[in-house]
Design a protein around this motif. Structure first.
Motif, short mmCIF file in Angstrom:
data_model
loop_
_atom_site.label_atom_id
_atom_site.label_comp_id
_atom_site.label_asym_id
_atom_site.label_seq_id
_atom_site.Cartn_x
_atom_site.Cartn_y
_atom_site.Cartn_z
N PHE A 212 -33.95 -55.39 71.37
CA PHE A 212 -34.54 -56.34 72.30
C PHE A 212 -34.67 -55.71 73.70
O PHE A 212 -35.70 -55.89 74.36
CB PHE A 212 -33.67 -57.60 72.37
N MET A 213 -33.66 -54.98 74.14
CA MET A 213 -33.73 -54.37 75.46
C MET A 213 -34.78 -53.27 75.51
O MET A 213 -35.43 -53.07 76.54
CB MET A 213 -32.36 -53.82 75.85
N ILE A 214 -34.97 -52.56 74.40
CA ILE A 214 -36.05 -51.57 74.36
C ILE A 214 -37.40 -52.26 74.46
O ILE A 214 -38.34 -51.77 75.10
CB ILE A 214 -35.94 -50.72 73.08
N CYS A 215 -37.51 -53.44 73.84
CA CYS A 215 -38.75 -54.23 73.98
C CYS A 215 -38.97 -54.66 75.42
O CYS A 215 -40.11 -54.73 75.90
CB CYS A 215 -38.70 -55.44 73.05
N LEU B 86 -33.64 -52.53 86.43
CA LEU B 86 -33.29 -52.70 85.02
C LEU B 86 -31.99 -51.98 84.68
O LEU B 86 -31.27 -52.40 83.76
CB LEU B 86 -34.42 -52.18 84.13
N ASN B 87 -31.67 -50.89 85.40
CA ASN B 87 -30.41 -50.18 85.13
C ASN B 87 -29.21 -51.09 85.36
O ASN B 87 -28.21 -51.01 84.63
CB ASN B 87 -30.29 -48.95 86.03
N VAL B 88 -29.30 -51.96 86.39
CA VAL B 88 -28.21 -52.91 86.64
C VAL B 88 -28.09 -53.88 85.47
O VAL B 88 -26.98 -54.19 85.00
CB VAL B 88 -28.46 -53.66 87.96
N PHE C 289 -20.16 -47.38 74.28
CA PHE C 289 -20.77 -47.74 75.56
C PHE C 289 -21.64 -46.59 76.09
O PHE C 289 -22.75 -46.82 76.61
CB PHE C 289 -19.68 -48.08 76.57
N THR C 290 -21.17 -45.37 75.94
CA THR C 290 -21.93 -44.21 76.41
C THR C 290 -23.27 -44.10 75.69
O THR C 290 -24.31 -43.87 76.31
CB THR C 290 -21.11 -42.93 76.20
N LEU C 291 -23.24 -44.27 74.38
CA LEU C 291 -24.48 -44.15 73.60
C LEU C 291 -25.49 -45.22 74.00
O LEU C 291 -26.68 -44.94 74.15
CB LEU C 291 -24.15 -44.24 72.10
N LYS C 292 -25.02 -46.44 74.19
CA LYS C 292 -25.93 -47.53 74.58
C LYS C 292 -26.51 -47.28 75.96
O LYS C 292 -27.72 -47.43 76.18
CB LYS C 292 -25.19 -48.86 74.55
N PHE D 34 -32.34 -43.72 79.22
CA PHE D 34 -33.31 -42.70 78.83
C PHE D 34 -34.67 -43.34 78.55
O PHE D 34 -35.70 -42.84 79.00
CB PHE D 34 -32.80 -41.95 77.60
N VAL D 35 -34.66 -44.42 77.79
CA VAL D 35 -35.92 -45.11 77.50
C VAL D 35 -36.51 -45.70 78.77
O VAL D 35 -37.73 -45.62 79.02
CB VAL D 35 -35.69 -46.21 76.43
N ASN D 36 -35.66 -46.26 79.62
CA ASN D 36 -36.13 -46.86 80.86
C ASN D 36 -36.75 -45.82 81.78
O ASN D 36 -37.79 -46.06 82.41
CB ASN D 36 -34.95 -47.54 81.57
N LEU D 37 -36.14 -44.64 81.85
CA LEU D 37 -36.60 -43.60 82.77
C LEU D 37 -37.83 -42.88 82.26
O LEU D 37 -38.69 -42.45 83.06
CB LEU D 37 -35.47 -42.60 83.01
N ASN D 38 -37.97 -42.73 80.94
CA ASN D 38 -39.03 -41.88 80.39
C ASN D 38 -40.15 -42.64 79.71
O ASN D 38 -41.10 -42.01 79.25
CB ASN D 38 -38.41 -40.90 79.38
N SER D 39 -40.06 -43.96 79.62
CA SER D 39 -41.11 -44.71 78.91
C SER D 39 -42.46 -44.56 79.60
O SER D 39 -43.48 -44.31 78.94
CB SER D 39 -40.71 -46.18 78.81
N SER D 40 -42.50 -44.71 80.92
CA SER D 40 -43.77 -44.55 81.63
C SER D 40 -44.28 -43.12 81.54
O SER D 40 -45.50 -42.89 81.46
CB SER D 40 -43.59 -44.94 83.11
N THR D 41 -43.37 -42.15 81.54
CA THR D 41 -43.78 -40.76 81.41
C THR D 41 -44.41 -40.51 80.05
O THR D 41 -45.41 -39.79 79.94
CB THR D 41 -42.57 -39.84 81.63
N PHE D 42 -43.83 -41.09 79.00
CA PHE D 42 -44.42 -40.94 77.66
C PHE D 42 -45.81 -41.59 77.61
O PHE D 42 -46.72 -41.06 76.97
CB PHE D 42 -43.50 -41.58 76.61
N TYR D 43 -45.96 -42.73 78.29
CA TYR D 43 -47.27 -43.39 78.29
C TYR D 43 -48.31 -42.50 78.95
O TYR D 43 -49.43 -42.32 78.42
CB TYR D 43 -47.17 -44.73 79.03
N ILE D 44 -47.99 -41.93 80.11
CA ILE D 44 -48.96 -41.09 80.81
C ILE D 44 -49.25 -39.82 80.02
O ILE D 44 -50.40 -39.36 79.96
CB ILE D 44 -48.43 -40.75 82.22
#
Length: 967
Positions: free
Chosen positions: A523-526, A577-579, A604-607, A613-623
């Motif tokens: 859900f959070m990835i969505c 979103l990081n918060v 906790f570390t894995l989550k 990682f998804v939050n930081l790189n999602s826009s980069t993957f889109y571009i």
């Protein structure tokens, strides 16, 4: 490797490793570096005095360990004889003293050591008992009964206790704890604390005469070379150099084997604090099976804080080079945390000695990562400079700059005008700086670099583990988390290791919780994808707005302005979103109910890594992979919700957008992280000092005791080193995943890490309370995450080169369609006509009504335009299949797919070959450990033989000799 042997049939195995101790320098030559009484003296010999080694009149004192379980002392007699926790018998009011008075008192020549110790705030009021641990609570706290029972049991364990009220707030009480020698020895044996017992004997391998001559020639040549400026000056700071000693688990029965000059300094301060913390974690505070340990009292608010003390101040009026260091904290500040030594190596042994192995390993890994970034940054800078040098010779950028007669179609509906291709000359040149002939080589290099970095870190970690006695160290059986016990206390089963009953979580319950947690992650990835979707809509809407802007600068650069503002907004969304992600990760991890603290930390570390990682790189993957790929073509644009036309790439390509995204995000993220790491604690500590000055008057200079100074500092992050590791791992991802699009990423990471090391060092030494020294063998789950990023980087760089950049279309044109087709050449002369071949023709009359631009293009030639060009491989409008894909498109597509397959397989083969060829343990280290194992066996045999001979002589003196004795 482990060096272990059995001594005369003993059940316990003695594990021997390397230990480095403080080096000794003659006082006649120079002043000692460390003047403080708390620092251990240099271990100069193996000889031991009877009083310090525990041997009296030939008999060895044996201290029998007591039972681990501590009973609660509820009887009335004990309550009468032992003072209550909140009684005034142990409580001393805080004193306000002047700093000038303290300084004059410390400098008095006739002052005794106990008097000096009283004034430095590191000892009890008698000046003899060193403070090993501090507990803090408030008188107004209602948990009085639990504290009373807890502290009675502390005294029953043999710990000494003293209480003192705060100077600025009488409601705050500091509980000072000291562990005497008997307690330290008893628990050091239980905890298998390794201590030095013999000076190390070095083995020099036999060298041939020819090799010896070469070594002499090299040594004579090195004398003429300047000294390495990055190495610490060990002549000026001799305390950084330690002697090598063999170590073994401490045993009171074999105390005569250990090097003991002074019982007060035999266990260093970090070890003493670790032993006291170990004791506090096993003391009960209430009746009940699970009512035990300091952590639970901190959780329920019985105590406000618990921490070991720093070893005094980190500044001194006198120079460290002339007067020596006041203490280890001062030494760390001068040779590690000071900005003046930013170019020098880290004193890792000193960091480990003060903060423990876990923090020492983090800084060792960070230093190793920073050092490995030097070749990556150099090659990346070379690729960029290669683009600068070859810019004037680039045929593609020349054709773009000279294409004044090529008119490009509008990039948005209605408001975007027609534009000459030559208007994007600057962007074409900037694209060439990052997308040139050296880009593929750099992508392969970085993929190999990531593997080499990880493989050589294994070797470096092995050396560190050997030096720090971590080779065969295993974590103790972890305690079960209180939340797990409270939830599953009704179900129990036998622990296969300890053989004791413990709470048990059913498999069905565990699976259901994991499914719910995985659903929450999905859900959070969505949510992240929805945020990216919002950014896409912003880009689509804004490009038309900027195209109709009044300012010509923004109107003419509408796409760049759109990209820049979208990146800044995306950064703000990322930070917000990081918060949210941290709270969600906490909720999901607690929902899973991990059994131990390490399982909780790993989950906790894995989550958190996955979320960020998804939050930081999602826009980069889109571009990188979606921008401009599914837009359709003029006259048949694909639209979002049948309304907004999808954004197109700039006429010079999409790589410039990816470079802007990475550059802005990387710089802003690193700047924000550095501010939060150092600026936030600085502001908080400054605010605390300001409130104290307001309460006591600015004209009165107050000297706080060390425990109150440390209490006013910021506590270490609740998640330990999580934030530090996460920041560096995300940076590693930026440095490797899209490095083909931004070769300067390693250089930016290197510059940031040089600052990061000193920022973290300054924060640990000056702004944070001293963390508990804890042990660890490696960096934990982060190594697996690094390996995953290394694999992902190969895939992403292959797609960036094949899809985002124009490397493959240029290669296909040079070998198949250019002037050199069929000749096997691919130079700049073979790229003549590439720009025209990569553009398709569109008839303006075929525009849709909602896409038709307001301008007819008459400003270019005086008459309305009939045709415009766009980036694609499509047939002209007058062909049999208007706007269908050409044969060149399919050739380019096939070449892209072939390149991805070949690149990935080639790089993965190289990575696996390097992993196979590089051993995890250096050969010289393996040989040294084998040699030491042999020497230790001989040494232990001789020691036992010597002991038996002494016993035989004593029997003869006493007239108790027997026949047939051995030896």
């Amino acid at each position: 490797m482990c060096l272990s042997l059995s001594i005369h049939g003993a059940e316990k195995r003695l594990q021997i490793h390397q230990r480095r101790s403080v080096a000794s320098h003659p006082e006649s030559r120079r002043l000692p570096v460390v003047r403080h009484s708390s620092l251990p003296p240099g271990r100069r010999s193996i000889k031991m005095e009877a009083s310090s080694s525990g041997i009296t009149n030939g008999k060895t004192k044996v201290f029998h360990p007591v039972a681990k379980d501590v009973n609660i002392l509820f009887d009335e007699l004990e309550a009468v004889n032992s003072p209550c926790k909140d009684d005034d018998s142990l409580l001393h009011p805080g004193n306000l003293t002047s700093t000038s008075d303290d300084a004059s008192r410390l400098e008095a020549g006739g002052e005794t050591m106990p008097e000096r110790n009283k004034s430095n705030g590191l000892y009890f009021r008698d000046g003899k008992c060193r403070i090993d641990y501090i507990l803090v609570y408030r008188k107004s706290n209602p948990q009085t009964e639990k504290r009373e029972v807890f502290e009675r049991n502390i005294r029953a364990e043999g710990l000494h206790m003293e209480k003192e009220s705060s100077i600025i707030n009488s409601d705050i009480i500091f509980v000072k704890l000291h562990a005497p020698w008997e307690v330290l020895g008893r628990y050091a044996e239980q905890m298998n604390v390794r201590m030095p017992f013999r000076r190390k004997i070095y083995y020099l391998p036999r060298r041939y005469k020819f090799m010896s001559r070469i070594d002499k020639q090299i040594s004579s040549f090195r004398r003429w070379l300047p000294k390495k400026p990055m190495r610490l000056d060990k002549e000026t700071l001799p305390d950084l150099e330690e002697n090598d000693c063999y170590t073994a688990p401490f045993s009171q029965q074999r105390i005569h084997h250990f090097i003991i000059h002074n019982k007060d300094t035999f266990f260093n301060n970090a070890t003493r604090s670790r032993i006291v913390h170990h004791i506090l974690q096993r003391i009960k505070y209430e009746e009940g099976k699970n009512k035990i340990g300091l952590n639970r009292l901190l959780t329920n608010g019985s105590y406000e804080a618990a921490f070991p003390l720093h070893e005094g101040g980190y500044r001194s009026k006198n120079s460290i080079r002339t007067h020596g260091a006041e203490n280890h904290r001062h030494l760390l500040y001068e040779c590690w945390a000071s900005w003046g030594v930013w170019y020098k190596y880290q004193p890792l042994d000193l960091v480990r000695r003060y903060f423990g192995e876990k923090i020492g390993l983090y800084f060792a890994w960070l230093g190793w990562y920073t050092g490995m970034l030097f070749p990556a940054a150099f090659i990346g800078l070379f690729v960029f400079l290669y683009g600068v040098i070859t810019l004037d010779h680039c045929q593609v950028s020349k054709e773009v700059c000279q294409a004044t007669d090529i008119i490009m179609c509008p990039v948005c509906d209605k408001y975007c005008p027609f534009m000459r291709l030559s208007d994007s000359c600057v962007y074409a040149k900037v694209t060439h700086l990052f997308d040139n002939g050296a880009t593929v080589f750099f992508a392969v290099f970085m993929a190999v670099w990531a593997t080499v970095f990880l493989e050589f870190w294994k070797r470096r970690r092995a050396v560190i583990a050997y030096d720090w006695d971590l080779i065969d160290w295993e974590e103790e059986e972890e305690e079960i988390r209180p939340q797990f016990e409270a939830k599953y206390s009704k179900k129990e089963r036998m622990n296969p290791i300890s053989g004791k009953p413990e709470p048990y979580q059913a498999f069905a319950d565990k699976c259901s919780r994991l499914v719910v947690s995985a659903s929450g992650i999905f859900f959070m990835i969505c949510v992240v994808i929805a945020a990216v979707f919002g950014i896409v809509i912003y880009r689509v809407v804004t490009v038309s707005t900027f195209a109709a802007f009044k300012w010509a600068l923004i109107r003419n650069n509408s796409q760049v302005a759109t990209t820049g503002t979208a990146v800044c907004i995306n950064f703000c969304i990322i930070m917000l979103l990081n918060v949210l992600y941290e709270k969600v990760a906490l909720l999901l991890t607690n929902l899973e109910q991990p059994r131990t603290e390490s399982e909780w930390e790993n989950s906790f570390t894995l989550k958190m890594f996955l979320f960020q990682f998804v939050n930081l790189n999602s826009s980069t993957f889109y571009i990188a992979f979606f921008l401009g790929r599914f837009t359709g073509h003029p006259g048949a644009y694909l639209r979002l919700i049948n309304r907004w036309r999808l954004e197109e790439c700039h006429p010079s390509g999409c790589l410039i957008d990816l470079c802007m995204q990475m550059g802005i995000i990387m710089v802003l993220k690193q700047t924000w992280n550095n501010f939060m790491e150092l600026g936030y604690p600085l502001i908080q500590n400054w605010w605390t000092r300001r409130k104290v000055r307001q309460e006591h008057g600015p004209e009165r200079k107050i000297s706080f005791p060390q425990w109150e100074k440390d209490y006013n500092l910021q506590p270490m992050n609740a998640y330990g080193l999580f934030d530090e590791y996460l920041e560096m791992i995300l940076q590693f991802g930026f440095t490797t995943i899209f490095v083909a699009a931004f070769p300067l990423a390693p250089l930016l990471a290197l510059l940031n890490n040089i600052i990061e090391i000193r920022l973290d060092a300054y924060k640990f030494v000056t702004q944070w309370r001293r963390p508990l020294a804890s042990r660890a063998k490696d960096i934990g789950i982060w190594y697996g995450i690094l390996e995953g990023i290394g694999i992902l980087s190969v895939i992403t760089n292959a797609f960036v080169i094949a899809i985002t950049s124009d490397f493959i279309p240029r290669l296909v044109y040079a070998y198949k369609y250019g002037p050199c087709a069929g000749q096997g050449e691919a130079g700049q002369k073979c790229m003549v006509g590439y720009v025209n071949a990569s553009l398709s023709v569109f008839r303006i009359s075929d525009f849709e009504n909602r896409s038709e631009p307001e301008s007819d293009g008459s400003e270019f030639s005086g008459t309305p335009l009939k045709y415009c060009r766009y980036r694609d491989y499509r047939d002209p409008p007058h062909s049999l299949v208007p706007y269908g894909y050409t044969l060149q498109f399919w050739h380019v597509l096939a070449a892209r797919l072939a390149f991805i397959i070949v690149f990935e397989h080639l790089v993965f083969c190289i990575k696996h070959l390097i992993s196979y060829l590089i051993p995890d343990l250096p050969k010289d280290l393996r040989d040294r450990m084998r040699r030491e194992k042999y020497l230790i066996q001989e040494m232990m045999y001789e020691a036992e033989l010597e002991r038996l001979q002494k016993e035989r002589k004593e029997r003869k003196k006493n007239g108790k000799a027997h026949h047939n004795e051995w030896p």
